[in-house]
Design a protein around this motif. Structure first.
Motif, short mmCIF file in Angstrom:
data_model
loop_
_atom_site.label_atom_id
_atom_site.label_comp_id
_atom_site.label_asym_id
_atom_site.label_seq_id
_atom_site.Cartn_x
_atom_site.Cartn_y
_atom_site.Cartn_z
N ARG A 10 35.14 -98.81 -93.42
CA ARG A 10 33.68 -98.85 -93.29
C ARG A 10 33.23 -100.15 -92.62
O ARG A 10 32.30 -100.16 -91.82
N GLU A 11 33.93 -101.24 -92.93
CA GLU A 11 33.61 -102.53 -92.31
C GLU A 11 33.86 -102.50 -90.81
O GLU A 11 33.15 -103.15 -90.04
N LEU A 12 34.89 -101.77 -90.39
CA LEU A 12 35.16 -101.64 -88.95
C LEU A 12 33.99 -100.97 -88.24
O LEU A 12 33.62 -101.35 -87.13
N LEU A 13 33.41 -99.97 -88.88
CA LEU A 13 32.29 -99.25 -88.27
C LEU A 13 31.00 -100.07 -88.31
O LEU A 13 30.14 -99.93 -87.44
N LYS A 14 30.87 -100.95 -89.31
CA LYS A 14 29.66 -101.76 -89.44
C LYS A 14 29.72 -103.02 -88.58
O LYS A 14 28.68 -103.62 -88.28
N MET A 273 32.99 -100.24 -75.63
CA MET A 273 32.50 -101.53 -76.14
C MET A 273 32.52 -101.56 -77.66
O MET A 273 32.88 -102.56 -78.27
N PHE A 274 32.09 -100.46 -78.26
CA PHE A 274 32.12 -100.35 -79.73
C PHE A 274 33.54 -100.55 -80.25
O PHE A 274 33.76 -101.27 -81.23
N LYS A 275 34.50 -99.94 -79.57
CA LYS A 275 35.90 -100.04 -79.99
C LYS A 275 36.39 -101.48 -79.88
O LYS A 275 37.11 -101.98 -80.77
N SER A 276 36.01 -102.18 -78.81
CA SER A 276 36.45 -103.57 -78.63
C SER A 276 35.92 -104.46 -79.74
O SER A 276 36.63 -105.32 -80.26
N ILE A 277 34.64 -104.25 -80.11
CA ILE A 277 34.05 -105.05 -81.20
C ILE A 277 34.73 -104.71 -82.53
O ILE A 277 35.08 -105.60 -83.31
N ALA A 278 34.92 -103.42 -82.78
CA ALA A 278 35.55 -102.99 -84.03
C ALA A 278 36.96 -103.53 -84.14
O ALA A 278 37.40 -103.92 -85.24
N TYR A 279 37.69 -103.60 -83.04
CA TYR A 279 39.05 -104.12 -83.10
C TYR A 279 39.10 -105.63 -83.29
O TYR A 279 40.10 -106.17 -83.77
N CYS A 280 38.03 -106.30 -82.93
CA CYS A 280 37.96 -107.73 -83.24
C CYS A 280 37.84 -107.91 -84.75
O CYS A 280 38.48 -108.78 -85.34
N GLU A 281 37.02 -107.08 -85.40
CA GLU A 281 36.93 -107.07 -86.85
C GLU A 281 38.27 -106.67 -87.47
O GLU A 281 38.72 -107.26 -88.48
N PHE A 282 38.94 -105.69 -86.86
CA PHE A 282 40.25 -105.24 -87.35
C PHE A 282 41.28 -106.37 -87.27
O PHE A 282 42.11 -106.53 -88.17
N TYR A 283 41.20 -107.15 -86.20
CA TYR A 283 42.10 -108.30 -86.03
C TYR A 283 41.91 -109.30 -87.19
O TYR A 283 42.89 -109.79 -87.76
#
Length: 312
Positions: A10-14, A273-283
């Motif tokens: 959920r945090e990845l999506l937020k 772009m959404f995926k790039s931001i979410a993967y920064c959170e994932f990192y």
């Protein structure tokens, strides 16, 4: 899936919403430039490639009815060869253009997103300076990812080819086997792409690139791969819905392919772009998870990259 894993996903999506709240201006500038360039590139591609595609189709139809060995048949073969060469040249040129537009946009997005985790207020000048110092690393990593994706696709051509030859006379069984293989191929590709996508972020925020970034991403993703898999699966599903819906709308009128195509490009660009931001959170989640599991392995990871100082 337990509650902690559900919370992490959920945090990845937020994450994109949280990051936009701090660096919305820079992200808006990046999105505007990226989507405009992406749309213009797509329109130019359609206007350049469509005439050759139509011409090639007409000549192939004419070739089927032409008599082999006649002057008309030879002229058609030469014309088809020329059209094919020009079309492939256009494909390669626009593939390179799309590649670099996406590369720079994703690099900028990851740099902006990384600033969120330190509260650093990045100016446009600082952003451009960091991109100029950083882009070569994600470029090399992206080439590795493209080669791995190509190798994976080529490797799975054989499992699709063998059943087609062996079960050619058993249509129902063949279709069932091919559907099963296609599902397995797609799901395993999504599974592998978790490391590939994370490696791109690693190459931006750390002083790593290519194989080294992929190795680091493989280590980081341990214990968190399910989050990345779910994220990739969800975004690929949304992309599929956009493509299928668009393909149906394109049939409504002759002008619809370009109009719908531009809308599809814009939506897919936003998803990217959404995926790039979410993967920064994932990192960040992966780094925190590694720290919790044991600091010894994590302490050996270099901590002096170009923009890694903005990450916890």
């Amino acid at each position: 899936m337990n509650m902690s894993k559900l919370y992490g996903f959920r945090e990845l999506l937020k994450a994109p919403l949280k990051i936009l709240s701090q660096n919305g201006k820079l992200m808006a500038i990046t999105a505007t430039v990226y989507l405009i360039l992406y749309s213009i590139s797509f329109i130019l591609y359609m206007l350049s490639a469509n005439p050759f595609i139509l011409d090639l189709m007409h000549r192939l139809i004419a070739l089927a009815s032409a008599r082999p060995g006649t002057p008309d048949f030879s002229k058609l073969l030469v014309a088809i060869r020329e059209d094919t060469g020009i079309f492939l040249g256009i494909e390669v040129a626009y593939f390179v253009l799309f590649f670099f537009v996406a590369l720079f946009a994703q690099t900028v997005v990851v740099i902006i997103a990384s600033c969120y985790y330190s509260g650093h207020d990045l100016s446009l000048k600082e952003l451009l300076l960091k991109v100029s110092k950083t882009w070569t690393r994600p470029f090399v990593t992206s080439l590795w990812i493209q080669l791995l994706a190509l190798g994976y696709t080529s490797f799975f051509l054989l499992p699709f080819l063998v059943p087609s030859l062996v079960l050619f006379d058993h249509r129902i069984i063949l279709i069932t086997v091919l559907i099963f293989l296609a599902i397995f191929f797609i799901l395993f590709y999504i599974y592998l792409s978790v490391v590939w996508s994370l490696a791109f972020v690693v190459s931006v925020v750390e002083d790593r690139y290519g194989y080294s970034a992929l190795e680091k991403a493989k280590v980081l993703v341990n214990g968190k791969r399910v989050h990345g898999f779910l994220l990739n699966f969800l975004l690929n599903l949304v992309t599929l819905v956009i493509i299928v819906t668009g393909s149906k709308l394109m049939k409504l009128s002759p002008a619809m392919p370009i109009v719908v195509g531009v809308i599809q490009v814009l939506l897919i660009g936003v998803i990217s772009m959404f995926k790039s931001i979410a993967y920064c959170e994932f990192y960040v989640q992966c780094k925190n998870n590694m720290t919790k599991l044991g600091g010894l392995e994590y302490s050996r990871i270099p901590t002096t990259p170009v923009v890694d100082e903005y990450l916890p």
